[in-house]
Motif scaffolding. Sequence first.
Motif, PDB file in Angstrom:
ATOM      1  N   ARG A 110      -5.307  59.230 -69.768  1.00  0.00           N
ATOM      2  CA  ARG A 110      -6.559  59.994 -69.627  1.00  0.00           C
ATOM      3  C   ARG A 110      -7.008  59.570 -71.288  1.00  0.00           C
ATOM      4  O   ARG A 110      -8.256  59.259 -71.166  1.00  0.00           O
ATOM      5  CB  ARG A 110      -7.416  61.358 -69.546  1.00  0.00           C
ATOM      6  N   GLU A 111      -6.190  58.813 -72.339  1.00  0.00           N
ATOM      7  CA  GLU A 111      -6.541  58.611 -73.411  1.00  0.00           C
ATOM      8  C   GLU A 111      -5.699  57.088 -73.717  1.00  0.00           C
ATOM      9  O   GLU A 111      -6.904  56.942 -74.546  1.00  0.00           O
ATOM     10  CB  GLU A 111      -5.718  59.758 -74.319  1.00  0.00           C
ATOM     11  N   GLN A 112      -5.835  56.567 -72.563  1.00  0.00           N
ATOM     12  CA  GLN A 112      -4.717  55.247 -72.602  1.00  0.00           C
ATOM     13  C   GLN A 112      -6.686  54.053 -72.096  1.00  0.00           C
ATOM     14  O   GLN A 112      -6.953  54.912 -70.821  1.00  0.00           O
ATOM     15  CB  GLN A 112      -4.167  54.828 -72.089  1.00  0.00           C
ATOM     16  N   ILE A 113      -6.595  53.380 -73.101  1.00  0.00           N
ATOM     17  CA  ILE A 113      -6.886  51.975 -72.503  1.00  0.00           C
ATOM     18  C   ILE A 113      -6.166  51.145 -71.627  1.00  0.00           C
ATOM     19  O   ILE A 113      -5.428  50.879 -71.932  1.00  0.00           O
ATOM     20  CB  ILE A 113      -8.436  51.325 -73.118  1.00  0.00           C
ATOM     21  N   ILE A 114      -6.849  50.531 -70.558  1.00  0.00           N
ATOM     22  CA  ILE A 114      -6.349  49.311 -69.838  1.00  0.00           C
ATOM     23  C   ILE A 114      -6.022  48.080 -70.662  1.00  0.00           C
ATOM     24  O   ILE A 114      -6.750  48.018 -70.998  1.00  0.00           O
ATOM     25  CB  ILE A 114      -6.983  49.164 -68.129  1.00  0.00           C
ATOM     26  N   ILE A 140     -12.308  59.537 -76.577  1.00  0.00           N
ATOM     27  CA  ILE A 140     -11.754  58.830 -76.953  1.00  0.00           C
ATOM     28  C   ILE A 140     -10.951  57.295 -77.128  1.00  0.00           C
ATOM     29  O   ILE A 140     -10.601  55.820 -77.429  1.00  0.00           O
ATOM     30  CB  ILE A 140      -9.418  59.661 -76.911  1.00  0.00           C
ATOM     31  N   ARG A 141     -10.827  57.175 -75.906  1.00  0.00           N
ATOM     32  CA  ARG A 141     -10.961  55.267 -74.952  1.00  0.00           C
ATOM     33  C   ARG A 141     -12.021  54.519 -75.586  1.00  0.00           C
ATOM     34  O   ARG A 141     -11.515  53.450 -76.064  1.00  0.00           O
ATOM     35  CB  ARG A 141     -11.128  55.737 -73.103  1.00  0.00           C
ATOM     36  N   ARG A 142     -13.352  55.082 -75.291  1.00  0.00           N
ATOM     37  CA  ARG A 142     -13.879  54.860 -75.477  1.00  0.00           C
ATOM     38  C   ARG A 142     -14.387  53.926 -77.685  1.00  0.00           C
ATOM     39  O   ARG A 142     -14.603  52.836 -77.185  1.00  0.00           O
ATOM     40  CB  ARG A 142     -15.837  55.330 -75.815  1.00  0.00           C
ATOM     41  N   LEU A 143     -13.579  54.852 -78.074  1.00  0.00           N
ATOM     42  CA  LEU A 143     -12.898  54.641 -79.753  1.00  0.00           C
ATOM     43  C   LEU A 143     -11.957  53.254 -79.460  1.00  0.00           C
ATOM     44  O   LEU A 143     -12.009  52.681 -80.771  1.00  0.00           O
ATOM     45  CB  LEU A 143     -12.965  55.688 -80.216  1.00  0.00           C
ATOM     46  N   LYS A 144     -11.110  53.577 -78.387  1.00  0.00           N
ATOM     47  CA  LYS A 144      -9.536  53.280 -78.827  1.00  0.00           C
ATOM     48  C   LYS A 144     -10.476  51.388 -78.778  1.00  0.00           C
ATOM     49  O   LYS A 144      -9.926  50.349 -78.880  1.00  0.00           O
ATOM     50  CB  LYS A 144      -8.825  53.610 -77.963  1.00  0.00           C
ATOM     51  N   TYR A 145     -11.561  51.413 -77.532  1.00  0.00           N
ATOM     52  CA  TYR A 145     -11.688  50.237 -77.236  1.00  0.00           C
ATOM     53  C   TYR A 145     -12.600  49.712 -77.988  1.00  0.00           C
ATOM     54  O   TYR A 145     -12.107  48.462 -78.311  1.00  0.00           O
ATOM     55  CB  TYR A 145     -12.662  49.811 -75.400  1.00  0.00           C
ATOM     56  N   GLN A 172     -14.733  70.191 -68.650  1.00  0.00           N
ATOM     57  CA  GLN A 172     -15.598  69.014 -68.782  1.00  0.00           C
ATOM     58  C   GLN A 172     -15.658  68.545 -70.333  1.00  0.00           C
ATOM     59  O   GLN A 172     -15.683  67.587 -70.096  1.00  0.00           O
ATOM     60  CB  GLN A 172     -17.194  69.535 -67.755  1.00  0.00           C
ATOM     61  N   LYS A 173     -15.526  69.660 -70.762  1.00  0.00           N
ATOM     62  CA  LYS A 173     -15.891  69.077 -72.173  1.00  0.00           C
ATOM     63  C   LYS A 173     -13.694  68.186 -72.421  1.00  0.00           C
ATOM     64  O   LYS A 173     -13.976  67.833 -73.613  1.00  0.00           O
ATOM     65  CB  LYS A 173     -15.233  70.845 -72.737  1.00  0.00           C
ATOM     66  N   GLN A 174     -13.386  68.804 -71.830  1.00  0.00           N
ATOM     67  CA  GLN A 174     -11.907  67.785 -72.016  1.00  0.00           C
ATOM     68  C   GLN A 174     -12.270  66.701 -71.912  1.00  0.00           C
ATOM     69  O   GLN A 174     -11.251  65.748 -72.465  1.00  0.00           O
ATOM     70  CB  GLN A 174     -10.711  68.943 -71.623  1.00  0.00           C
ATOM     71  N   ARG A 175     -12.649  66.046 -70.466  1.00  0.00           N
ATOM     72  CA  ARG A 175     -13.080  64.952 -70.386  1.00  0.00           C
ATOM     73  C   ARG A 175     -14.053  64.467 -71.193  1.00  0.00           C
ATOM     74  O   ARG A 175     -13.832  62.898 -71.271  1.00  0.00           O
ATOM     75  CB  ARG A 175     -13.380  65.324 -68.680  1.00  0.00           C
ATOM     76  N   LEU A 188      -8.719  67.941 -78.649  1.00  0.00           N
ATOM     77  CA  LEU A 188      -8.209  68.331 -77.482  1.00  0.00           C
ATOM     78  C   LEU A 188      -7.727  68.694 -77.477  1.00  0.00           C
ATOM     79  O   LEU A 188      -5.941  69.709 -76.657  1.00  0.00           O
ATOM     80  CB  LEU A 188      -7.838  66.769 -77.258  1.00  0.00           C
ATOM     81  N   ARG A 189      -6.345  68.768 -78.490  1.00  0.00           N
ATOM     82  CA  ARG A 189      -4.467  69.824 -78.387  1.00  0.00           C
ATOM     83  C   ARG A 189      -5.609  70.890 -79.211  1.00  0.00           C
ATOM     84  O   ARG A 189      -5.172  72.207 -78.505  1.00  0.00           O
ATOM     85  CB  ARG A 189      -4.509  69.231 -80.389  1.00  0.00           C
ATOM     86  N   GLU A 190      -6.653  71.844 -79.423  1.00  0.00           N
ATOM     87  CA  GLU A 190      -7.438  72.929 -80.051  1.00  0.00           C
ATOM     88  C   GLU A 190      -7.792  73.169 -78.725  1.00  0.00           C
ATOM     89  O   GLU A 190      -7.120  74.620 -78.353  1.00  0.00           O
ATOM     90  CB  GLU A 190      -8.250  72.673 -80.774  1.00  0.00           C
ATOM     91  N   ILE A 191      -8.598  72.926 -77.707  1.00  0.00           N
ATOM     92  CA  ILE A 191      -9.035  73.514 -76.024  1.00  0.00           C
ATOM     93  C   ILE A 191      -7.958  73.155 -75.673  1.00  0.00           C
ATOM     94  O   ILE A 191      -7.420  74.311 -74.511  1.00  0.00           O
ATOM     95  CB  ILE A 191      -9.724  72.083 -76.231  1.00  0.00           C
TER      96      ILE A 191
END
Length: 253
Positions: free
Chosen positions: A103-107, A58-63, A49-52, A87-90
């Motif tokens: 999951r890190e991409q925005i549409i 990341i998606r929010r900031l990209k948008y 859940q922490k990964q999610r 993310l890389r660390e976890i």
Amino acid sequence: MQSNQRGAFSGCFGINRGHKLYPYIKGVSHNFQKQYDPKEAIEKQKIQQKQRYYERNIRRLKYARRQNDVASERKFSQAIRGYQSKLREIVKNNDFLTRQYDREQIISPNRAVIEQFRRDIRYNMTRKKITDKVSDPISKPELNKITKNFRKSGGKIFMGPEVDERLKNIGAEASVIGDDIMMISSGAGRAAIHEELIHIKQVRYYGAPSSDKDVFLREIEAGKLLLKNATKWNLTHKEIEDTKLLIKKYTMI
């Protein structure tokens, strides 16, 4: 089964559950299924859940980066890199996790056009970059004025981070797809816009280019038209010199 709340949200065969039914014969059947420690499973779920959570941010900031001006881009990019580092660390510290880049991409509203551009790249006509020196970007009002007739005739213009990345990969400021789509980088100048409008007219008049030679001839024709109208279109000295170099390049090929 009643104690297991069959069909309930949190019970057996509930939403997102992976339960299966197997026949059982007393004294004969054996449970060969992999056994899980409930406490360990709950701890792993918390980590996942922490990964999610990191992916959502990341998606929010990209948008947010897409919606804001260039001045804010650095701030959002740094924040994105921060969550990507987490993310890389976890994932590195938990072997049951995998990095899920989708999951890190925005549409993107440009995605279909980007894919079409990728497929049709062989005979695309583009305004190539001569040097890494940035052109004077055309203003939005001037861009709208120059492309008004093109848009009235059904043409579409695509811009944005995905377009910038794709054009950067081929060393171009702008490009066209067919006779009704222009892809323009955020740093494109007047010459790039006028050149792609010329290419649109070429496709509408001659049809789509069918060979590299065809593309080169059209690039030379477009370059000559740019030089002929340099004063009228208010091209910069750099754009004029770059156009001369491009004509020379295509003539020698």
